[in-house]
Write a protein that holds these residues in place. Structure first.
Motif, short mmCIF file in Angstrom:
data_model
loop_
_atom_site.label_atom_id
_atom_site.label_comp_id
_atom_site.label_asym_id
_atom_site.label_seq_id
_atom_site.Cartn_x
_atom_site.Cartn_y
_atom_site.Cartn_z
N PRO A 54 0.98 -1.10 0.23
CA PRO A 54 0.35 -0.40 0.50
C PRO A 54 0.84 1.41 -0.19
O PRO A 54 1.98 1.46 1.09
N SER A 55 0.75 2.38 -0.92
CA SER A 55 0.95 3.69 -0.99
C SER A 55 0.11 4.53 -0.75
O SER A 55 -1.07 4.49 -1.52
N TYR A 56 0.45 5.79 -1.99
CA TYR A 56 -0.04 6.70 -2.20
C TYR A 56 -0.99 6.36 -2.56
O TYR A 56 -0.67 6.28 -4.23
N SER A 57 -2.39 6.71 -3.12
CA SER A 57 -3.57 6.27 -4.34
C SER A 57 -3.63 7.25 -4.89
O SER A 57 -3.72 6.53 -5.78
N MET A 58 -2.47 8.69 -5.04
CA MET A 58 -2.89 9.01 -5.91
C MET A 58 -1.56 8.43 -7.07
O MET A 58 -1.74 8.51 -8.37
N HIS A 59 -1.22 8.09 -6.68
CA HIS A 59 -0.30 7.79 -7.24
C HIS A 59 -0.72 6.85 -8.80
O HIS A 59 -0.38 7.13 -10.07
N PRO A 60 -1.01 5.64 -8.85
CA PRO A 60 -1.91 4.92 -9.62
C PRO A 60 -2.73 5.64 -10.04
O PRO A 60 -3.46 5.32 -11.49
N ILE A 61 -3.64 7.05 -9.46
CA ILE A 61 -5.08 7.41 -10.54
C ILE A 61 -4.39 8.25 -11.63
O ILE A 61 -4.92 8.68 -12.61
N ILE A 62 -3.17 9.04 -10.86
CA ILE A 62 -2.63 10.22 -11.71
C ILE A 62 -1.50 9.54 -12.97
O ILE A 62 -2.04 9.64 -14.02
N ASP A 71 9.00 10.64 -2.80
CA ASP A 71 8.03 10.64 -3.15
C ASP A 71 8.40 11.40 -1.39
O ASP A 71 7.59 10.56 -0.57
N GLU A 72 8.42 12.95 -1.15
CA GLU A 72 8.40 13.30 0.20
C GLU A 72 7.66 13.97 1.13
O GLU A 72 8.62 15.36 1.69
N ALA A 73 6.79 13.99 0.83
CA ALA A 73 5.50 14.95 1.21
C ALA A 73 4.90 15.09 3.03
O ALA A 73 5.29 15.98 3.32
N SER A 92 5.31 4.90 12.56
CA SER A 92 5.71 6.45 11.31
C SER A 92 6.53 7.25 11.78
O SER A 92 7.28 7.57 12.69
N ASP A 93 6.85 7.40 10.26
CA ASP A 93 7.72 8.96 10.37
C ASP A 93 7.41 9.94 9.85
O ASP A 93 7.91 11.28 9.43
N ALA A 94 5.70 10.19 9.55
CA ALA A 94 4.14 10.66 9.28
C ALA A 94 3.99 11.65 10.51
O ALA A 94 4.06 11.59 11.37
N PRO A 130 8.16 9.53 3.82
CA PRO A 130 7.68 8.24 4.40
C PRO A 130 6.56 7.73 3.40
O PRO A 130 5.71 8.71 3.35
N ASN A 131 5.97 6.76 3.64
CA ASN A 131 4.74 5.90 2.90
C ASN A 131 3.56 6.64 3.64
O ASN A 131 3.89 6.67 4.85
N ASN A 132 2.64 7.14 2.66
CA ASN A 132 1.24 6.77 2.69
C ASN A 132 0.38 6.10 2.28
O ASN A 132 0.51 6.18 0.93
N PRO A 133 -0.30 5.01 3.14
CA PRO A 133 -0.65 5.66 3.93
C PRO A 133 0.15 4.42 6.10
O PRO A 133 -0.50 5.32 6.70
#
Length: 357
Positions: free
Chosen positions: A114-122, A190-192, A299-301, A163-166
């Motif tokens: 699992p990772s940021y869901s916008m990556h596959p959407i974009i 991605d270092e958001a 978590s590091d976020a 850090p990875n989201n979520p």
């Protein structure tokens, strides 16, 4: 007429748009925002800066946002120059421009879920094929398996979130180096949430000099507490920035956006002054959740993923009924809570105890 009646692209049919619930409740802990609003001094400075520039709003903004990019380069450090930094409307537009320049029909992008869901959407939105690889049970990334996946699929773009989201998981620099050594295309780290990482966690920015195909993305939406500004940015080789100029829309960053971002940089000590408090609150939340017998990802976020719940929807609804909104996201049986103020986190703990009972 409905959506099915429109002649949209076949690869978009049946898909759902990205979206987190926007519900008016007393405690909103679902979108990883910084809970601390800007100070009256910052607001006054911003109002004055906008007033001073308002007389030129009949003119287009600085197309290349040169002054802003110089300020961002100075903030990031690592010897970066204006030519190595690019900015857009949120990090999502930055990611979109990367995919427009380096993805497209017949090309692939890979991420480790699992990772940021916008990556596959974009990725899908730019007509690029998404290739999914997997993380370990603890949400870490095994370097050997990551390299094997890259060598098997040969993606044109590799996404790593650290850090990875979520999950909140930060990537060891050695893992990022392993991915860079295997990838033949672009690697996007991605270092958001980088500013929230625990002390001693290195940034992928340290790897830029040796890796011209590395892109490190950041945002002002999280640690900078400027989510409403919509300002994302990246650091990369100057040639990468030149490539993005080929696909960016003319004058994509408004005068008001550039002004707000420059003001934020001037006040960065104030804005980033809340990071330590949020880290302490995060670590306290992790410890408290584990004391309740729950599973919690390191978590590091500025958020925490916790579970495991056979019916996470019931838990989510119970919290919402108590006036606390968190996020139902990520793997089944898990929930994610953004870190808020001390008062907000106390409300979350009280609500969750009520649900668990």
């Amino acid at each position: 007429m409905n959506l099915d009646d429109l002649p949209i692209r076949d690869d978009l049919r049946g898909k759902s748009p990205y979206g987190a619930p926007q519900i008016d409740v007393p405690v909103r802990l679902n979108t990883n925002e910084n809970p601390y609003p800007p100070s009256p001094e910052l607001v006054a400075d911003l109002a004055e800066a906008i007033r001073a520039g308002a007389g030129d709003l009949n003119r287009y903004p600085d197309r290349d946002a040169t002054e802003l990019r110089a300020g961002l380069a100075a903030y990031l450090g690592h010897g970066l120059t204006t030519e190595q930094v690019w900015a857009a409307n949120g990090s999502n537009e930055v990611l979109q421009q990367i995919l427009q320049a380096f993805g497209g029909h017949g090309r692939t992008a890979m991420g480790f879920e699992p990772s940021y869901s916008m990556h596959p959407i974009i990725t899908s939105g730019t007509n690029t094929e998404w290739v999914k690889a997997s993380r370990e049970e603890d949400f870490s990334l095994d370097p050997g398996k990551a390299v094997a996946a890259i060598e098997e699929h040969r993606p044109d773009i590799v996404f790593l979130a650290s850090p990875n989201n979520p999950t909140g998981t930060a990537q060891p620099i050695e893992t990022i180096e392993a991915v860079l050594s295997a990838a033949t295309g672009m690697v996007v780290v991605d270092e958001a949430y980088a500013e929230f990482a625990r002390a001693g966690t290195p940034s992928a920015l340290t790897l830029l000099p040796a890796h011209p195909r590395l892109i490190v993305t950041r945002t002002m939406s999280k640690a900078f507490a400027m989510a409403g500004t919509r300002l994302g940015y990246l650091a990369a080789h100057p040639a990468v920035v030149e490539a993005l100029l080929l696909v960016r829309l003319p004058y994509h960053l408004s005068t008001l956006t550039q002004t707000a971002a420059r003001v934020a940089l001037r006040h960065r000590d104030e804005l980033l002054g809340t990071v330590d408090a949020l880290r302490r609150e995060r670590d306290g939340t992790v410890a408290w959740l584990r004391s309740k017998g729950l599973s919690v990802a390191d978590s590091d976020a500025n958020f925490v993923l916790f579970g495991r719940f056979p019916d996470r929807r019931t838990v989510w609804e119970g919290l919402l009924a108590a006036g606390v909104l968190i996020r139902e996201v990520g793997p089944p049986e898990w929930l994610r809570v953004s870190i808020g103020t001390g008062e907000e986190m106390a409300a979350f703990r009280a609500a969750l105890e009520g649900v668990l009972q």
